[in-house]
Design a protein around this motif. Structure first.
Motif, PDB file in Angstrom:
ATOM      1  N   UNK A   8      19.041  -5.426  -9.998  1.00 36.60           N
ATOM      2  CA  UNK A   8      19.354  -6.439  -8.986  1.00 36.60           C
ATOM      3  C   UNK A   8      18.161  -7.357  -8.739  1.00 36.60           C
ATOM      4  N   UNK A   9      18.435  -8.473  -8.115  1.00 32.99           N
ATOM      5  CA  UNK A   9      17.358  -9.319  -7.630  1.00 32.99           C
ATOM      6  C   UNK A   9      16.614  -8.540  -6.552  1.00 32.99           C
ATOM      7  N   UNK A  10      15.358  -8.789  -6.448  1.00 36.66           N
ATOM      8  CA  UNK A  10      14.518  -8.046  -5.502  1.00 36.66           C
ATOM      9  C   UNK A  10      15.071  -8.080  -4.071  1.00 36.66           C
ATOM     10  N   UNK A  11      15.593  -9.236  -3.647  1.00 34.66           N
ATOM     11  CA  UNK A  11      16.103  -9.350  -2.278  1.00 34.66           C
ATOM     12  C   UNK A  11      17.450  -8.654  -2.078  1.00 34.66           C
ATOM     13  N   UNK A  62       3.868  -2.845 -11.875  1.00 33.81           N
ATOM     14  CA  UNK A  62       3.068  -3.685 -10.980  1.00 33.81           C
ATOM     15  C   UNK A  62       3.944  -4.157  -9.826  1.00 33.81           C
ATOM     16  N   UNK A  63       4.160  -5.443  -9.648  1.00 34.99           N
ATOM     17  CA  UNK A  63       5.031  -5.908  -8.558  1.00 34.99           C
ATOM     18  C   UNK A  63       6.401  -6.350  -9.060  1.00 34.99           C
TER      19      UNK A  63
END
Length: 68
Positions: A8-11, A62-63
């Motif tokens: 999914x998208x991060x948000x 990482x992020x």
């Protein structure tokens, strides 16, 4: 036990628990299991008894979210 990887998208990450609970309920319902319900946000119950809990795990590099 069944596993899958979603990206999914991060948000939208917060929705994965809800999506999993709804998917389990829909599957049980399609198999004719009666009295299936969700105790929000992540417990699935049949006839008032908890049969599973949805606990998605996120994987990060990482992020960067690599999957759920």
């Amino acid at each position: 036990m069944q596993s899958g990887v979603l990206r999914p998208e991060r948000d939208q990450l917060w929705r994965m628990t809800l999506l999993g609970a709804v998917a389990v309920c829909a599957t049980l319902d399609s198999l004719g299991v009666a009295d299936v319900e969700i105790k929000w946000p992540n417990d699935v119950r049949v006839r008032g008894l908890k049969i599973c809990c949805i606990l998605p795990e996120a994987s990060w590099t990482n992020d960067r979210l690599t999957g759920v």
